[in-house]
Write a protein that holds these residues in place. Structure first.
Motif, PDB file in Angstrom:
ATOM      1  N   ALA A  52      44.750   8.758  18.076  1.00  0.00           N
ATOM      2  CA  ALA A  52      43.668   8.408  17.149  1.00  0.00           C
ATOM      3  C   ALA A  52      42.442   7.910  17.913  1.00  0.00           C
ATOM      4  N   TYR A  53      42.651   7.163  18.969  1.00  0.00           N
ATOM      5  CA  TYR A  53      41.536   6.641  19.758  1.00  0.00           C
ATOM      6  C   TYR A  53      40.682   7.785  20.302  1.00  0.00           C
ATOM      7  N   PHE A  54      41.325   8.768  20.936  1.00  0.00           N
ATOM      8  CA  PHE A  54      40.587   9.888  21.522  1.00  0.00           C
ATOM      9  C   PHE A  54      39.896  10.712  20.436  1.00  0.00           C
ATOM     10  N   GLN A  55      40.630  11.056  19.379  1.00  0.00           N
ATOM     11  CA  GLN A  55      40.066  11.913  18.335  1.00  0.00           C
ATOM     12  C   GLN A  55      38.941  11.214  17.567  1.00  0.00           C
ATOM     13  N   SER A  56      39.045   9.916  17.378  1.00  0.00           N
ATOM     14  CA  SER A  56      37.961   9.177  16.733  1.00  0.00           C
ATOM     15  C   SER A  56      36.681   9.268  17.554  1.00  0.00           C
ATOM     16  N   SER A  57      36.820   9.089  18.849  1.00  0.00           N
ATOM     17  CA  SER A  57      35.674   9.206  19.755  1.00  0.00           C
ATOM     18  C   SER A  57      35.097  10.626  19.725  1.00  0.00           C
ATOM     19  N   LYS A  58      35.972  11.620  19.694  1.00  0.00           N
ATOM     20  CA  LYS A  58      35.542  13.022  19.643  1.00  0.00           C
ATOM     21  C   LYS A  58      34.791  13.316  18.347  1.00  0.00           C
ATOM     22  N   LEU A  59      35.289  12.804  17.225  1.00  0.00           N
ATOM     23  CA  LEU A  59      34.615  13.014  15.943  1.00  0.00           C
ATOM     24  C   LEU A  59      33.225  12.383  15.940  1.00  0.00           C
ATOM     25  N   LYS A  60      33.100  11.188  16.492  1.00  0.00           N
ATOM     26  CA  LYS A  60      31.785  10.528  16.598  1.00  0.00           C
ATOM     27  C   LYS A  60      30.838  11.356  17.467  1.00  0.00           C
ATOM     28  N   ASP A  61      31.356  11.848  18.583  1.00  0.00           N
ATOM     29  CA  ASP A  61      30.554  12.674  19.488  1.00  0.00           C
ATOM     30  C   ASP A  61      30.106  13.961  18.795  1.00  0.00           C
ATOM     31  N   ASP A  62      31.010  14.579  18.032  1.00  0.00           N
ATOM     32  CA  ASP A  62      30.657  15.812  17.312  1.00  0.00           C
ATOM     33  C   ASP A  62      29.514  15.555  16.334  1.00  0.00           C
ATOM     34  N   ILE A  63      29.589  14.464  15.581  1.00  0.00           N
ATOM     35  CA  ILE A  63      28.520  14.131  14.624  1.00  0.00           C
ATOM     36  C   ILE A  63      27.195  13.947  15.360  1.00  0.00           C
ATOM     37  N   GLN A  64      27.224  13.244  16.490  1.00  0.00           N
ATOM     38  CA  GLN A  64      26.000  13.028  17.263  1.00  0.00           C
ATOM     39  C   GLN A  64      25.425  14.360  17.758  1.00  0.00           C
ATOM     40  N   GLY A  69      21.409  18.885  16.957  1.00  0.00           N
ATOM     41  CA  GLY A  69      21.250  20.319  16.799  1.00  0.00           C
ATOM     42  C   GLY A  69      21.956  21.150  17.853  1.00  0.00           C
ATOM     43  N   LEU A  70      22.900  20.560  18.583  1.00  0.00           N
ATOM     44  CA  LEU A  70      23.585  21.260  19.669  1.00  0.00           C
ATOM     45  C   LEU A  70      24.857  21.967  19.225  1.00  0.00           C
ATOM     46  N   MET A  71      25.381  21.588  18.057  1.00  0.00           N
ATOM     47  CA  MET A  71      26.606  22.201  17.553  1.00  0.00           C
ATOM     48  C   MET A  71      26.661  22.057  16.038  1.00  0.00           C
ATOM     49  N   PHE A  72      27.593  22.781  15.438  1.00  0.00           N
ATOM     50  CA  PHE A  72      27.934  22.624  14.031  1.00  0.00           C
ATOM     51  C   PHE A  72      29.434  22.826  13.947  1.00  0.00           C
ATOM     52  N   LYS A  73      30.135  21.864  13.324  1.00  0.00           N
ATOM     53  CA  LYS A  73      31.596  21.965  13.259  1.00  0.00           C
ATOM     54  C   LYS A  73      32.093  21.583  11.878  1.00  0.00           C
ATOM     55  N   VAL A  74      32.991  22.419  11.358  1.00  0.00           N
ATOM     56  CA  VAL A  74      33.637  22.133  10.080  1.00  0.00           C
ATOM     57  C   VAL A  74      35.144  22.234  10.250  1.00  0.00           C
ATOM     58  N   TRP A  75      35.840  21.461   9.413  1.00  0.00           N
ATOM     59  CA  TRP A  75      37.293  21.473   9.377  1.00  0.00           C
ATOM     60  C   TRP A  75      37.708  22.139   8.079  1.00  0.00           C
ATOM     61  N   MET A  76      38.754  22.927   8.111  1.00  0.00           N
ATOM     62  CA  MET A  76      39.188  23.733   6.979  1.00  0.00           C
ATOM     63  C   MET A  76      40.237  22.997   6.147  1.00  0.00           C
ATOM     64  N   ILE A  77      39.995  22.975   4.836  1.00  0.00           N
ATOM     65  CA  ILE A  77      40.911  22.351   3.881  1.00  0.00           C
ATOM     66  C   ILE A  77      41.044  23.300   2.694  1.00  0.00           C
ATOM     67  N   LYS A  78      42.255  23.522   2.216  1.00  0.00           N
ATOM     68  CA  LYS A  78      42.448  24.366   1.034  1.00  0.00           C
ATOM     69  C   LYS A  78      41.898  23.646  -0.195  1.00  0.00           C
ATOM     70  N   LYS A  79      41.215  24.389  -1.044  1.00  0.00           N
ATOM     71  CA  LYS A  79      40.614  23.787  -2.239  1.00  0.00           C
ATOM     72  C   LYS A  79      41.633  23.080  -3.121  1.00  0.00           C
ATOM     73  N   GLU A  80      42.812  23.656  -3.274  1.00  0.00           N
ATOM     74  CA  GLU A  80      43.794  23.076  -4.198  1.00  0.00           C
ATOM     75  C   GLU A  80      44.590  21.916  -3.586  1.00  0.00           C
TER      76      GLU A  80
END
Length: 189
Positions: A52-64, A69-80
């Motif tokens: 969780a520590y590493f992935q939390s840091s990665k998620l913050k970095d992705d948002i930054q 404007g250097l990237m765009f990332k989405v995670w896939m979730i089924k609608k239902e």
């Protein structure tokens, strides 16, 4: 240019969502469930990657990086899916503006969701976003020749091969050849 114009995109069956560290447990769960399945197509990572520590840091970095404007990332979730279990992700990396207006696309899908058309559906929606909202001219995908499922996705969507890049990326500890696949924004020709 901030790529966070939308916090989610939709397809017929999926929500493609920009997420922050509040989703860290779902991201850790996704990586741990798919560790062995994704290993042949991924760079080597150590055990810390699955925390969780590493992935939390990665998620913050992705948002930054998206704000920059250097990237765009989405995670896939089924609608239902009321639990919002993550089944994959798609990212536009190395976004370069100016005379290039290009990026690289990367994607992965949970082992128990393959062969159902989810990735083709989701990648098409991200391509549309890249071309019509982000106004990119070119999207590049680099895929190992032995990754037939990934090649099938981009071929269905109109990517064309521009050749073989020898020893292009270090995957699972070994330099691997990659087929350089490209799709152009026909609206910008």
């Amino acid at each position: 240019m901030n790529t966070l114009k939308n916090t989610f995109l939709e397809t017929e069956r999926l929500i493609l969502k920009v997420i922050d560290e509040s989703y860290v447990e779902k991201v850790v769960d996704y990586w741990n469930k798919n560790k062995q399945f994704l290993n042949p197509w991924s760079p080597l990572v150590d055990d810390e990657f699955f925390t969780a520590y590493f992935q939390s840091s990665k998620l913050k970095d992705d948002i930054q990086r998206m704000k920059e404007g250097l990237m765009f990332k989405v995670w896939m979730i089924k609608k239902e899916d009321e639990k919002e279990e993550i089944i994959g992700s798609i990212s536009l990396n190395n976004i370069v503006r100016g005379v290039f207006q290009s990026c690289h696309i990367g994607y992965q899908l949970s082992h128990n969701e393959t062969n159902q058309g989810y990735m083709t559906e989701a990648v098409q929606r991200v391509i549309d976003y890249a071309f019509y909202d982000l106004k990119l001219h070119r999207i590049e995908a680099n895929i190992m020749p032995i990754n037939g499922a990934s090649l099938k996705v981009v071929e269905k969507l109109g990517f064309e091969s521009e050749g073989l890049a020898k020893k292009y990326l270090k995957i699972n500890g070994k330099w691997e050849d990659h087929i350089h696949m490209v799709i152009l924004n026909k609206e910008m020709e």
